[in-house]
Write an enzyme that holds these catalytic residues in place. Sequence first.
Site, PDB file in Angstrom:
ATOM      1  N   SER A  37       0.831  -1.194   0.000  1.00 23.98           N
ATOM      2  CA  SER A  37       0.000   0.000   0.000  1.00 23.98           C
ATOM      3  C   SER A  37       0.867   1.245   0.000  1.00 23.98           C
ATOM      4  O   SER A  37       2.086   1.175  -0.057  1.00 23.98           O
ATOM      5  CB  SER A  37      -0.909   0.010   1.224  1.00 23.98           C
ATOM      6  OG  SER A  37      -0.132   0.260   2.385  1.00 23.98           O
ATOM      7  N   LYS A  38       0.230   2.379   0.082  1.00 26.21           N
ATOM      8  CA  LYS A  38       0.930   3.663   0.075  1.00 26.21           C
ATOM      9  C   LYS A  38       2.039   3.732   1.119  1.00 26.21           C
ATOM     10  O   LYS A  38       3.078   4.342   0.897  1.00 26.21           O
ATOM     11  CB  LYS A  38      -0.077   4.785   0.348  1.00 26.21           C
ATOM     12  CG  LYS A  38      -0.975   5.056  -0.844  1.00 26.21           C
ATOM     13  CD  LYS A  38      -0.379   6.120  -1.749  1.00 26.21           C
ATOM     14  CE  LYS A  38      -1.243   6.340  -2.970  1.00 26.21           C
ATOM     15  NZ  LYS A  38      -1.024   5.306  -3.992  1.00 26.21           N
ATOM     16  N   ARG A  39       1.804   3.101   2.246  1.00 26.70           N
ATOM     17  CA  ARG A  39       2.779   3.170   3.326  1.00 26.70           C
ATOM     18  C   ARG A  39       4.142   2.625   2.913  1.00 26.70           C
ATOM     19  O   ARG A  39       5.163   2.954   3.481  1.00 26.70           O
ATOM     20  CB  ARG A  39       2.298   2.371   4.544  1.00 26.70           C
ATOM     21  CG  ARG A  39       1.064   2.931   5.219  1.00 26.70           C
ATOM     22  CD  ARG A  39       0.669   2.104   6.401  1.00 26.70           C
ATOM     23  NE  ARG A  39       0.314   0.734   6.054  1.00 26.70           N
ATOM     24  CZ  ARG A  39       1.095  -0.313   6.257  1.00 26.70           C
ATOM     25  NH1 ARG A  39       2.259  -0.170   6.837  1.00 26.70           N
ATOM     26  NH2 ARG A  39       0.692  -1.517   5.899  1.00 26.70           N
ATOM     27  N   HIS A  40       4.137   1.739   1.921  1.00 25.71           N
ATOM     28  CA  HIS A  40       5.380   1.096   1.518  1.00 25.71           C
ATOM     29  C   HIS A  40       6.144   1.888   0.461  1.00 25.71           C
ATOM     30  O   HIS A  40       7.063   1.367  -0.153  1.00 25.71           O
ATOM     31  CB  HIS A  40       5.081  -0.299   0.980  1.00 25.71           C
ATOM     32  CG  HIS A  40       4.394  -1.184   1.980  1.00 25.71           C
ATOM     33  ND1 HIS A  40       3.040  -1.403   1.964  1.00 25.71           N
ATOM     34  CD2 HIS A  40       4.875  -1.864   3.040  1.00 25.71           C
ATOM     35  CE1 HIS A  40       2.728  -2.202   2.963  1.00 25.71           C
ATOM     36  NE2 HIS A  40       3.813  -2.491   3.636  1.00 25.71           N
ATOM     37  N   GLY A  41       5.770   3.161   0.260  1.00 27.97           N
ATOM     38  CA  GLY A  41       6.456   3.928  -0.765  1.00 27.97           C
ATOM     39  C   GLY A  41       5.735   3.811  -2.090  1.00 27.97           C
ATOM     40  O   GLY A  41       4.565   3.443  -2.133  1.00 27.97           O
TER      41      GLY A  41
END
Length: 480
Positions: free
Chosen positions: A252-256
């Site tokens: 997801s977005k959290r992973h870059g």
Amino acid sequence: MAVRVRFAPSPTGFLHVGGVRTALYNWLFARHHGGTAVLRIEDTDTEREAAGAIEQIQRSLDWLGLDFDESPAAGGAHGPYRQSERMERYHGAVERLLEAGHAYRCYQTPEELEAARDRARHTDDPAAPTRLHRELTREQVARFEAEGRPAIIRFRTPLEGETVVEDLVRGRIAFEHRLLGDTVLLRGGGAPTYQLANPLDDMEMGITHVIRGEDLLPSTPRQRLLVEALGGAFPQTAHLSMILGGDKKRLSKRHGAASVEEFRAAGYVPQALVNFLALCGWSWDGETEIMSLAELVERFSLDRVNPAPAVFDHEKLAWMNGAYLRALDAGAYATALRAHLADQASPLAGAERLDELVPLVQEKLGALGEFDALVGSLVESRDPDPEAWARLAQDANAAAVLDAAVSALTDLEPFGAEQVEAALRGVCEALELKPRQAFQPIRIAIAGSTVAAGLYESIAFLGRDESLVRLARARTAVAG
RNA sequence: GGCGCAUUCGUCUAGGGGCCUAGGACGCCGCCCUCUCACGGCGGUAGCACGGGUUCGAAUCCCGUAUGCGCUACCA
């Protein structure tokens, strides 16, 4: 039978790498078999739809080079290709199911349903709450109708037996009907659910193979039951594993960076992203890694798809992108670079002589987005990096080196990289310094940074006048 | 909780009973090259989740356990 596959994203945002992988495998499978690839937009949930998402998805697929034969943009004989334009078909199918007794009206309110579900959660029949209105009497129906309760439509799932799925990636999987529950087909407002629209469209569009994410595996038996109730043939399925982040959670977005647009903006080339994603869950011989789209088409097969989830490795993608970039010939590199700079509205986009910089940067860039940081200061005047500038001031040799460099370059003729190298080596000898000692202050003077493209080439690119200006400017920052 | 899927170096993977003292790639470490950073070259590090079976022989087959993920929506 001719292969027909589809990629069916819902337009809730940018195209994600997981979605790209699914799109890619579908596309590769179709091309490998000389079949047809369909792009269908699943926009039945207007609540979650993001503005412009359809165009964005199409744009990403175009950029990746995945051309779908039938789509909202290209049209086709099985359209329309947006579910929001196929509403009458869903309602027609529901009418048929209702008539045949395969579906029924359910008057539960969401609150009632939720309460029942909480109660049933830990019993041996957790699906029971979904079939509470399965056998309503005429009187009960009349009463609910009189109360003005809205009805939803549920599928009458068999209570006994099981559905066996022969998945092309995972083999045989059995699902007990009793645990499936009665699937909602039409919502309170009359809108179709995914569970209705998706399999019905596959049926009507003649889809032969469904290649999708593993998250949809549990809905396969209910979709199969539905299609069979409608008298259709259920396609073959291939369920792909999830792509995870470094923490093993769904990417997801959290992973870059995770969307196509982000990779594009960073200066990744589509071939690298495609190649990398192809290898995320599939392999050819376990050794070959760099493969063109044409080679992937020729070699792709579902029986070599790995059923285990894969962690998305940014580092390996970055390496692969660099490998693709390095393999480009100078002309193609310049073209890709200009396209990237223009695409990102870079101030460097319109610069002349960009082609001359290609040899200075090609083997150094992992992504086109690094171009500016590496040689932007050669194209336009920039403030030097303060840290490098401070180091220059500390360098005991700097004054002598800078002075010697100025005199070595002032009358140099011709002013090419080779001549510059000879001149600067002369400076080293005269001052009895190693190249690494002598060149660092010159590099900082010329590029404004301790990390830069080749020194001789950079100086030759700048030309005598600008080079001397920069050396002089640096000289003023150095004591002595 | 229930159902389902999955489990080989840190990561992506090869492997489908003997070819495996488990191969390749990214990463990491070291050396070489070298004007910085890279590129490149050479070398190294590191893995079959665990426990039972089956078999002359198991990373490969079966069962169980553990762990992770997914589903369990009037989302898709």
